[in-house]
Structure formats: C-alpha cells, structure tokens
Design a protein around this motif. Structure first.
Motif, short mmCIF file in Angstrom:
data_model
loop_
_atom_site.label_atom_id
_atom_site.label_comp_id
_atom_site.label_asym_id
_atom_site.label_seq_id
_atom_site.Cartn_x
_atom_site.Cartn_y
_atom_site.Cartn_z
N PHE A 121 10.73 3.92 -10.74
CA PHE A 121 11.20 2.70 -11.38
C PHE A 121 12.40 2.09 -10.66
N SER A 122 13.19 2.90 -9.97
CA SER A 122 14.24 2.34 -9.13
C SER A 122 13.62 1.56 -7.97
N ALA A 123 12.59 2.16 -7.35
CA ALA A 123 11.89 1.47 -6.25
C ALA A 123 11.22 0.20 -6.76
N GLN A 124 10.59 0.28 -7.92
CA GLN A 124 9.91 -0.89 -8.47
C GLN A 124 10.88 -2.04 -8.72
N GLN A 125 12.00 -1.73 -9.37
CA GLN A 125 12.97 -2.77 -9.70
C GLN A 125 13.63 -3.34 -8.44
N ALA A 126 13.86 -2.48 -7.44
CA ALA A 126 14.40 -2.99 -6.18
C ALA A 126 13.39 -3.90 -5.49
N ALA A 127 12.13 -3.48 -5.48
CA ALA A 127 11.09 -4.27 -4.81
C ALA A 127 10.91 -5.63 -5.45
N VAL A 128 10.92 -5.68 -6.77
CA VAL A 128 10.80 -6.97 -7.47
C VAL A 128 11.88 -7.93 -6.99
N ARG A 129 13.09 -7.44 -6.86
CA ARG A 129 14.21 -8.29 -6.45
C ARG A 129 14.15 -8.62 -4.96
N MET A 130 13.71 -7.68 -4.15
CA MET A 130 13.58 -7.93 -2.71
C MET A 130 12.56 -9.05 -2.45
N LEU A 131 11.49 -9.06 -3.23
CA LEU A 131 10.47 -10.10 -3.07
C LEU A 131 10.97 -11.44 -3.58
N ALA A 132 11.64 -11.42 -4.73
CA ALA A 132 12.10 -12.67 -5.35
C ALA A 132 13.22 -13.34 -4.57
N SER A 133 14.07 -12.54 -3.93
CA SER A 133 15.24 -13.09 -3.24
C SER A 133 14.95 -13.57 -1.83
N GLY A 134 13.79 -13.17 -1.29
CA GLY A 134 13.47 -13.52 0.10
C GLY A 134 13.87 -12.47 1.10
N VAL A 135 14.50 -11.38 0.63
CA VAL A 135 14.90 -10.30 1.52
C VAL A 135 13.68 -9.68 2.20
N ALA A 137 10.75 -11.10 2.79
CA ALA A 137 10.22 -12.05 3.77
C ALA A 137 11.07 -12.10 5.02
N ALA A 138 12.37 -11.85 4.87
CA ALA A 138 13.28 -11.87 6.02
C ALA A 138 13.17 -10.61 6.86
N GLY A 139 12.49 -9.58 6.35
CA GLY A 139 12.28 -8.36 7.12
C GLY A 139 13.39 -7.34 7.04
N THR A 140 14.26 -7.45 6.03
CA THR A 140 15.37 -6.49 5.92
C THR A 140 15.25 -5.59 4.69
N ALA A 141 14.10 -5.59 4.02
CA ALA A 141 13.93 -4.79 2.81
C ALA A 141 13.58 -3.35 3.17
N ARG A 142 14.40 -2.41 2.68
CA ARG A 142 14.22 -1.00 3.00
C ARG A 142 14.40 -0.14 1.75
N ILE A 143 13.45 0.76 1.51
CA ILE A 143 13.58 1.75 0.45
C ILE A 143 13.43 3.12 1.10
N VAL A 144 14.43 3.96 0.92
CA VAL A 144 14.40 5.32 1.48
C VAL A 144 14.51 6.31 0.33
N ASN A 145 13.46 7.08 0.13
CA ASN A 145 13.44 8.10 -0.91
C ASN A 145 13.90 9.43 -0.33
N ILE A 146 14.78 10.10 -1.03
CA ILE A 146 15.25 11.41 -0.56
C ILE A 146 14.36 12.48 -1.19
N ALA A 147 13.48 13.04 -0.39
CA ALA A 147 12.57 14.08 -0.84
C ALA A 147 13.22 15.44 -0.54
N SER A 148 12.51 16.34 0.09
CA SER A 148 13.02 17.69 0.37
C SER A 148 11.95 18.42 1.15
N ILE A 149 12.35 19.51 1.81
CA ILE A 149 11.32 20.36 2.41
C ILE A 149 10.43 20.95 1.32
N ALA A 150 10.87 20.88 0.07
CA ALA A 150 10.03 21.31 -1.05
C ALA A 150 8.82 20.40 -1.21
#
Length: 258
Positions: A121-135, A137-150
């Motif tokens: 839901f953090s990714a979803q809410q960020a993506a909604v705003r990245m699309l709406a703001s034009g970020v 489309a400008a090519g600067t939208a980045r989502i990095v999830n911190i996973a684990s060797i697990a």
C-alpha cells in the motif's frame, strides 16, 4: 558526491534508525529532499534535524505502514511540504522471529501487515501520486523495496519473516510488470546480515558467533555496503532496471560454510 537526486522528493519508511535512517541520510547527501517516516516520531525527528543541520532538506512524520488507511494522507502531507514524490524506499519491516510451532496468529499477522501489506500500500499510494504529478512521465519515479536474503534463502527460526520477504520479492516483480510502461521503476535490494540495534545482542552470544563463523568471510556487512546500489536504483541509472532483486550479502547466502 555527485548530486544525482537534486530537486527530487524521497520518502523512506521505517526511518527511525538502522538502515532506514542510513538511507535517509544517503538520499539527502545526494541532493534529495527526504521525508522520514516511522512509528516513533521523536526518533525520525532527531534524524531529520541532523540532516537539516548538515545542510539538507528533511521532514519527519509519524506513520505506521500497517495502518494502510494512514499512508495516503501522510503522502499528501509530504507532497505539500516537499513537492511531488519521486522516490519511495520501502524499508519499514519487523523481524517475525519464532519457531513455526510457536508462532501465534497475531505474530504472523503483524509480520505480514508490516512487511507485505505495508510495502504494497505504500507502493500503491506512491505510484498514484507519481502518475498524477507527472513524475512518472518525466522518468524519475523510483520505488525500491527492501527485501532480504530471506527472499531466497531459509533463515532458521524465521518462517514468517522468510515468507514475508519472499512475498516482497515477487511483489516487486509484479508491480514492475504493471508499472514499468507507465514510467515507474520498481526494484528491490536483498541485504544480508548487518549489525543493528535490534540484532546486536545476538552476535555477542555463543550462537551468534557460531553463525558468524559460518559466513564465507566470517563477518557482518556494513550499512554503507548498500550505498552504491540504493543510489543507483533511486537515480537516473535505473532507467533500464525493472523488477530486479539485487542481493548484497557478502556471500552469506552461498551454500556451505566457512
């Protein structure tokens, strides 16, 4: 340091200490305006004040990502203060320790509420705003999830954590598949063991030392070992990187022992 992120607004969840605080400082050092979020407001306020004192731009907000309804309003507040969100580092997580026969429903649910539901839901809410703001489309939208060797290696006694981080890895690929064409780069980092306040006492024990000696290089990683990868995935270099899980673990997940 090359200010590759200058003018961009970044959000780091779980930024009260450990890797989250480190990532926030790193992004700020690279020119980003950073919003630090965590359940403990006093702790993120202290890190944000440190960044500001060093000449950076940062704000602190209280946010528990397990409360999905609170994420959108928090992101709205961030955009009002810092401008359109370009970068999300989904770092908030819990350990989920416990043998499978001993885990309670509440402990399992808490692990997934933070480590998976909160990430989605953090990714979803960020993506909604990245699309709406034009970020996006400008090519600067980045989502990095911190996973684990697990995500791909069984860590004994951590069945809930292992399952949650495996879910983060597949979720990263799924979101990347949906959003890449729309201009949002979604990727993940799978770190190995790094000493933090949460696990420091374990490494001083006999069991911790035995585990440490089983690592190929008989040592723990440093948070700075992740710097180059995080900076790359948050910046222009991630233009052609999508749905990738990058393992940085000093060889800890290699089969066999030292």
């Amino acid at each position: 340091m090359d200010q590759t992120l200058t003018g961009l607004a970044a959000v780091v969840t779980g930024a009260s200490g450990g890797l989250g605080a480190h990532f926030a400082r790193l992004l700020a050092a690279n020119g980003a305006a950073v919003a630090l979020t965590a359940r403990r407001l006093d702790m993120v306020e202290a890190v944000a004040a440190e960044i500001v004192a060093s000449g950076g731009r940062a704000i602190a907000l209280k946010l528990d990502v397990a409360d999905a309804q609170s994420i959108g309003p928090a992101f709205d507040e961030i955009e009002a203060a810092l401008g359109p969100i370009s970068i999300l580092v989904n770092n908030a997580g819990v350990g989920g320790e416990g043998l499978a026969l001993d885990l309670t429903i509440e402990e399992w649910d808490r692990t997934f509420d933070v480590n998976v539901r909160g990430v989605f839901f953090s990714a979803q809410q960020a993506a909604v705003r990245m699309l709406a703001s034009g970020v996006a489309a400008a090519g600067t939208a980045r989502i990095v999830n911190i996973a684990s060797i697990a995500s791909h290696t069984v860590l004994p006694g951590l069945s809930a954590y292992n399952a949650s981080k495996s879910a983060v890895a597949m979720l990263t690929r799924s979101l990347a598949r949906e959003w890449s064409r729309r201009g949002i780069a979604v990727n993940a980092i799978a770190p190995g063991y790094i000493e933090t306040d949460i696990n420091a006492s374990w490494w001083a024990t006999e069991g911790g030392q035995k585990q440490l000696k089983g690592f190929p290089r008989r040592r723990l990683m440093e948070a700075t070992d992740l710097d180059a990868t995080l900076t790359m995935l948050c910046g222009p270099a991630a233009r052609a990187i999508a749905g990738t899980l990058i393992t940085i673990d000093d060889g800890q997940s290699l089969p066999g022992g030292g």
